[in-house]
Scaffold this active site. Structure first.
Site, PDB file in Angstrom:
ATOM      1  N   HIS A  55       7.630  -9.128  -6.399  1.00  0.00           N
ATOM      2  CA  HIS A  55       7.602  -8.016  -5.451  1.00  0.00           C
ATOM      3  C   HIS A  55       8.535  -8.254  -4.265  1.00  0.00           C
ATOM      4  O   HIS A  55       8.930  -7.308  -3.586  1.00  0.00           O
ATOM      5  CB  HIS A  55       6.167  -7.812  -4.952  1.00  0.00           C
ATOM      6  CG  HIS A  55       5.854  -6.386  -4.585  1.00  0.00           C
ATOM      7  ND1 HIS A  55       6.437  -5.296  -5.200  1.00  0.00           N
ATOM      8  CD2 HIS A  55       4.999  -5.873  -3.653  1.00  0.00           C
ATOM      9  CE1 HIS A  55       5.963  -4.183  -4.674  1.00  0.00           C
ATOM     10  NE2 HIS A  55       5.101  -4.502  -3.728  1.00  0.00           N
ATOM     11  N   ASN A 151       5.690   1.599  -2.976  1.00  0.00           N
ATOM     12  CA  ASN A 151       5.180   1.792  -1.619  1.00  0.00           C
ATOM     13  C   ASN A 151       6.193   1.424  -0.536  1.00  0.00           C
ATOM     14  O   ASN A 151       6.211   2.032   0.539  1.00  0.00           O
ATOM     15  CB  ASN A 151       3.901   0.972  -1.421  1.00  0.00           C
ATOM     16  CG  ASN A 151       2.727   1.538  -2.186  1.00  0.00           C
ATOM     17  OD1 ASN A 151       2.654   2.748  -2.424  1.00  0.00           O
ATOM     18  ND2 ASN A 151       1.810   0.681  -2.587  1.00  0.00           N
TER      19      ASN A 151
END
Length: 230
Positions: A55, A151
């Protein structure tokens, strides 16, 4: 020669090795007045507390680029809520590399403040991020568009009220089940084979990034192959 925090970037024993917080000897608020005005901002998405994960591969890329392009040492700008570095390109342009100190879901605030500070627009912004819709190692450019479920990208779009920025999407693959997504993207990389793959992807993405900014710029890289240590 451009400067940030009055010091040039200090190479670590590994280009991809995490830098301990105490190793950041120069923490200023705000950047020195002699810091350059960038032509472009490149933001690497990630979570500063989870750097050794898929991530945070976007943050790893900007860190690697700063190292390989002999950029300034990353330093903290409190108003921007970020650590930043500057690099000079062969085409004479200056690029700010930005790593937000905020959580991924709020990181758009950092780049919004940076764009406002330097009077830049979304067309002068590139965001580098992981993408589960692409297979591991597959990379693609996208100019504008929605967040596609990411996000961090959603935070950037919301903060600057514009989705017209370019993105370098780095494929990390999908685990196959939604319940395994968090473990897949946030799990610390421990397997040696996975580390080698990660390092190779960071290297490849870094080449794609700098060559988009200035064709052939990757020839300035100090490392001819990826460093497998992270």
């Amino acid at each position: 020669m451009i400067r940030c925090c009055l010091l040039r970037h200090v190479p670590s024993s590994s280009a991809l090795a995490p830098v301990p917080a105490r190793g950041l000897k120069t923490i200023l608020d705000p950047l020195p007045e002699d810091s350059p005005n960038p032509d472009i901002i490149v933001m690497g998405l990630g979570n500063v507390d989870y750097m050794q994960t898929w991530h945070s591969v976007g943050m790893r890329v900007v860190k690697f680029v700063a190292h390989e392009m002999r950029g300034t040492q990353f330093c903290r700008d409190r108003p921007l809520l970020a650590h930043v570095s500057f690099i000079d390109l062969p085409n004479k342009k200056t690029v700010m590399l930005l790593k937000s100190n905020l959580a991924m879901n709020a990181s758009g605030k950092s780049v919004s403040r940076a764009l406002d500070k330097f009077l830049l627009t979304a067309r002068q912004l590139i965001v580098v991020h992981d993408d589960m819709e692409l297979e591991p190692g597959v990379m693609a450019w996208r100019d504008g568009g929605g967040a596609e479920g990411h996000n961090g990208v959603r935070s950037v779009i919301g903060a600057i009220s514009d989705d017209g920025f370019a993105r370098l999407r780095i494929g990390v693959g999908h685990p196959g089940s939604e319940k395994d997504v968090q473990k897949h993207v946030m799990g610390t990389l421990t397997d040696n084979a996975e580390r080698r793959k990660y390092a190779a992807i960071v290297h490849q993405a870094s080449v794609m990034l700098v060559d988009r900014l200035s064709p052939g710029a990757h020839k300035r890289f100090k490392s001819k192959r990826p460093d497998i240590r992270i």
